[in-house]
Design an enzyme around this catalytic site. Sequence first.
Site, PDB file in Angstrom:
ATOM      1  N   ALA A 155       0.831  -1.207   0.000  1.00 24.19           N
ATOM      2  CA  ALA A 155       0.000   0.000   0.000  1.00 24.19           C
ATOM      3  C   ALA A 155       0.862   1.251   0.000  1.00 24.19           C
ATOM      4  O   ALA A 155       0.563   2.236  -0.701  1.00 24.19           O
ATOM      5  CB  ALA A 155      -0.926  -0.009   1.216  1.00 24.19           C
ATOM      6  N   TYR A 156       1.932   1.223   0.769  1.00 23.44           N
ATOM      7  CA  TYR A 156       2.868   2.344   0.837  1.00 23.44           C
ATOM      8  C   TYR A 156       3.506   2.593  -0.527  1.00 23.44           C
ATOM      9  O   TYR A 156       3.526   3.726  -1.034  1.00 23.44           O
ATOM     10  CB  TYR A 156       3.929   2.000   1.874  1.00 23.44           C
ATOM     11  CG  TYR A 156       5.069   2.968   2.034  1.00 23.44           C
ATOM     12  CD1 TYR A 156       4.855   4.315   2.292  1.00 23.44           C
ATOM     13  CD2 TYR A 156       6.384   2.503   1.979  1.00 23.44           C
ATOM     14  CE1 TYR A 156       5.920   5.187   2.470  1.00 23.44           C
ATOM     15  CE2 TYR A 156       7.453   3.361   2.160  1.00 23.44           C
ATOM     16  CZ  TYR A 156       7.222   4.706   2.410  1.00 23.44           C
ATOM     17  OH  TYR A 156       8.276   5.559   2.575  1.00 23.44           O
ATOM     18  N   ALA A 157       4.000   1.525  -1.143  1.00 26.72           N
ATOM     19  CA  ALA A 157       4.648   1.652  -2.447  1.00 26.72           C
ATOM     20  C   ALA A 157       3.671   2.130  -3.509  1.00 26.72           C
ATOM     21  O   ALA A 157       4.028   2.925  -4.389  1.00 26.72           O
ATOM     22  CB  ALA A 157       5.262   0.317  -2.852  1.00 26.72           C
TER      23      ALA A 157
END
Length: 253
Positions: A155-157
């Site tokens: 999700a961060y990436a």
Amino acid sequence: MGSLDGKVAIVTGAGQGVGQGIALALASEGASVAVVGRTMAKLETTCGLVRERGATAEPFLCDVAVTDTIPSVVDAVAARFGGVDVLVNNAYSGSYGTLLSMSDAAFQKGFRSGPFAAFAFMKACHPHMKRRGGGSIVNLVTSAMVRWDPTTYGAYAAAKQALRSLTRTAAAEWGPDGIRANSIAPHALSPGLKWWTETNPEEAEAFRRTIPLGYIGDCEQDIGRAVVALVGPDLRYLTGATVPLDGGQAFFG
């Protein structure tokens, strides 16, 4: 005389860590700094440190995930300082974990504070920068976008990859207005990462060994000074780039 004398910079998430380091580096080159974040006590601390460098600073409360409030914050900065020349989108509050363990709300959280917030700041700053003959935007992304195994970082990436694409688009569309846009992907010894290294010394040492230069970057001297270079006159022909400030660990093709 500093390379940024007379410039006005907005730095989000500047109450601590990487944002604070960037704010201090910009101030050391003469920029006035709008210190943006959610916690007034932290913002005041950064403002005090900036003023010790002989620069002007003012705190501006803003939860970047509440994007409707961002245009008024930018207008308030421009009214206080007379314009906007530099925007650093550093603030981020997202979620980590495997995809199947993550709720829709948790996944979307990083997009609200990441590319959605950056988009709102960029649009709000555009007319102010154009009015002053140009400006420079720096968006913080991550090497997790290109790591071979992004497990628990998906999700961060994804949010940061969206921000990277947004940066490239702004560089292409706003270049004729004299506005440059670049991304940086830093490794920095923020308070959170410092806590992790002290709590998990063996894992931290293994991580450090994957960095060719052999250390995790300093928030001001390694990350902040690079931002100074990016927004200053010496790199005026650089736009649309992603700069990996990670000591050589990741490969950006």
